[in-house]
Design a protein around this motif. Structure first.
Motif, short mmCIF file in Angstrom:
data_model
loop_
_atom_site.label_atom_id
_atom_site.label_comp_id
_atom_site.label_asym_id
_atom_site.label_seq_id
_atom_site.Cartn_x
_atom_site.Cartn_y
_atom_site.Cartn_z
N LEU A 82 0.83 -1.20 0.00
CA LEU A 82 0.00 0.00 0.00
C LEU A 82 0.87 1.26 0.00
CD1 LEU A 82 -2.89 1.14 0.09
CD2 LEU A 82 -2.75 1.04 2.59
N ALA A 83 1.94 1.24 0.78
CA ALA A 83 2.84 2.39 0.82
C ALA A 83 3.48 2.63 -0.54
CB ALA A 83 3.91 2.18 1.89
N GLY A 84 3.85 1.56 -1.22
CA GLY A 84 4.43 1.70 -2.55
C GLY A 84 3.44 2.29 -3.53
N ARG A 85 2.22 1.81 -3.49
CA ARG A 85 1.18 2.34 -4.38
C ARG A 85 0.91 3.81 -4.10
NH1 ARG A 85 -5.17 0.93 -4.24
NH2 ARG A 85 -5.79 2.25 -5.95
N LEU A 86 0.82 4.16 -2.81
CA LEU A 86 0.56 5.54 -2.44
C LEU A 86 1.72 6.44 -2.84
CD1 LEU A 86 -1.27 7.59 -0.99
CD2 LEU A 86 -0.12 6.95 1.15
N ALA A 87 2.94 5.99 -2.60
CA ALA A 87 4.12 6.77 -2.98
C ALA A 87 4.15 7.03 -4.48
CB ALA A 87 5.39 6.05 -2.53
N ASP A 88 3.86 6.01 -5.27
CA ASP A 88 3.85 6.16 -6.73
C ASP A 88 2.75 7.10 -7.20
OD1 ASP A 88 5.98 4.42 -6.87
OD2 ASP A 88 4.78 2.69 -7.47
N GLU A 89 1.56 6.90 -6.69
CA GLU A 89 0.42 7.69 -7.18
C GLU A 89 0.48 9.15 -6.72
OE1 GLU A 89 -4.37 7.40 -7.56
OE2 GLU A 89 -3.11 5.62 -7.65
N ALA A 90 0.95 9.37 -5.50
CA ALA A 90 0.95 10.74 -4.97
C ALA A 90 2.32 11.41 -5.10
CB ALA A 90 0.52 10.72 -3.51
N THR A 91 3.27 10.69 -5.67
CA THR A 91 4.66 11.15 -5.80
C THR A 91 5.22 11.70 -4.49
OG1 THR A 91 4.02 13.31 -6.74
CG2 THR A 91 4.53 11.54 -8.30
N ILE A 92 5.15 10.85 -3.48
CA ILE A 92 5.79 11.11 -2.19
C ILE A 92 6.73 9.95 -1.92
CG2 ILE A 92 3.86 12.48 -1.28
CD1 ILE A 92 3.00 10.00 0.35
N SER A 93 7.55 10.07 -0.90
CA SER A 93 8.49 8.97 -0.60
C SER A 93 7.74 7.81 0.07
CB SER A 93 9.60 9.46 0.34
OG SER A 93 9.10 9.69 1.64
N ARG A 94 8.34 6.63 -0.01
CA ARG A 94 7.74 5.47 0.67
C ARG A 94 7.70 5.70 2.18
NH1 ARG A 94 7.23 0.21 -1.82
NH2 ARG A 94 7.57 0.45 -4.04
N GLU A 95 8.71 6.35 2.71
CA GLU A 95 8.72 6.64 4.14
C GLU A 95 7.54 7.55 4.52
OE1 GLU A 95 11.49 9.06 7.25
OE2 GLU A 95 12.52 7.82 5.77
N GLN A 96 7.29 8.56 3.70
CA GLN A 96 6.15 9.43 3.96
C GLN A 96 4.84 8.65 3.85
OE1 GLN A 96 7.24 12.30 0.91
NE2 GLN A 96 7.42 13.91 2.47
N ALA A 97 4.77 7.76 2.86
CA ALA A 97 3.56 6.95 2.67
C ALA A 97 3.33 6.04 3.87
CB ALA A 97 3.67 6.13 1.39
N ARG A 98 4.38 5.39 4.36
CA ARG A 98 4.25 4.52 5.55
C ARG A 98 3.81 5.33 6.77
NH1 ARG A 98 9.09 2.51 3.64
NH2 ARG A 98 8.81 0.59 2.49
N ASP A 99 4.35 6.54 6.90
CA ASP A 99 3.96 7.40 8.01
C ASP A 99 2.48 7.75 7.93
OD1 ASP A 99 4.47 9.18 10.31
OD2 ASP A 99 4.06 10.77 8.86
N LEU A 100 2.00 8.08 6.74
CA LEU A 100 0.59 8.40 6.57
C LEU A 100 -0.29 7.20 6.90
CD1 LEU A 100 0.65 10.57 3.31
CD2 LEU A 100 0.27 11.35 5.66
#
Length: 128
Positions: A82-100
């Protein structure tokens, strides 16, 4: 589906599960009985909880195995995907995605909104 049932069960587990981990079936069975009795006292039919969690015994056992805050291995893999998908779609880092995900859960629309807000906030900071 019963939001009332799952809300009761989540709250009950947070308030009544011991801080220690255990895989003792007798102890977990006792906790299961206590949860179902408490639900009945609150006027919540047992089926309302079973509709949401399937096996109350398994849900309590899983919670007890992860009292230290760790996630089951399957959940870690799912969060990573999920973090990878979010990072790709929203163009944020995986670390930011995991934090969210850690802060807001796994609701996709909520995650996207928060990720876009985060990106916009970072863009504003970059302009200052």
């Amino acid at each position: 589906m019963s939001t009332r049932g799952i809300n009761f069960f989540d709250k009950w587990m947070a308030e009544h599960l011991p801080d220690a981990t255990t895989d003792d079936p007798a102890a977990i069975n006792d906790l299961t009985d206590q949860a179902m009795e408490a639900a009945e006292r609150e006027g919540i039919e047992v089926r309302e909880i079973y509709e949401e969690v399937g096996s109350v015994f398994e849900s309590i056992a899983e919670a007890m195995r992860h009292r230290d805050g760790s996630l089951p291995e399957a959940d870690l893999v799912a969060v990573d995907l999920l973090a990878g998908r979010l990072a790709d779609e929203a163009t944020i880092s995986r670390e930011q995605a995991r934090d969210l995900i850690g802060r807001f859960g796994t609701d996709w629309e909520k995650l996207l909104n928060e990720a876009h807000f985060l990106k916009e906030l970072e863009g504003r900071r970059g302009q200052e």
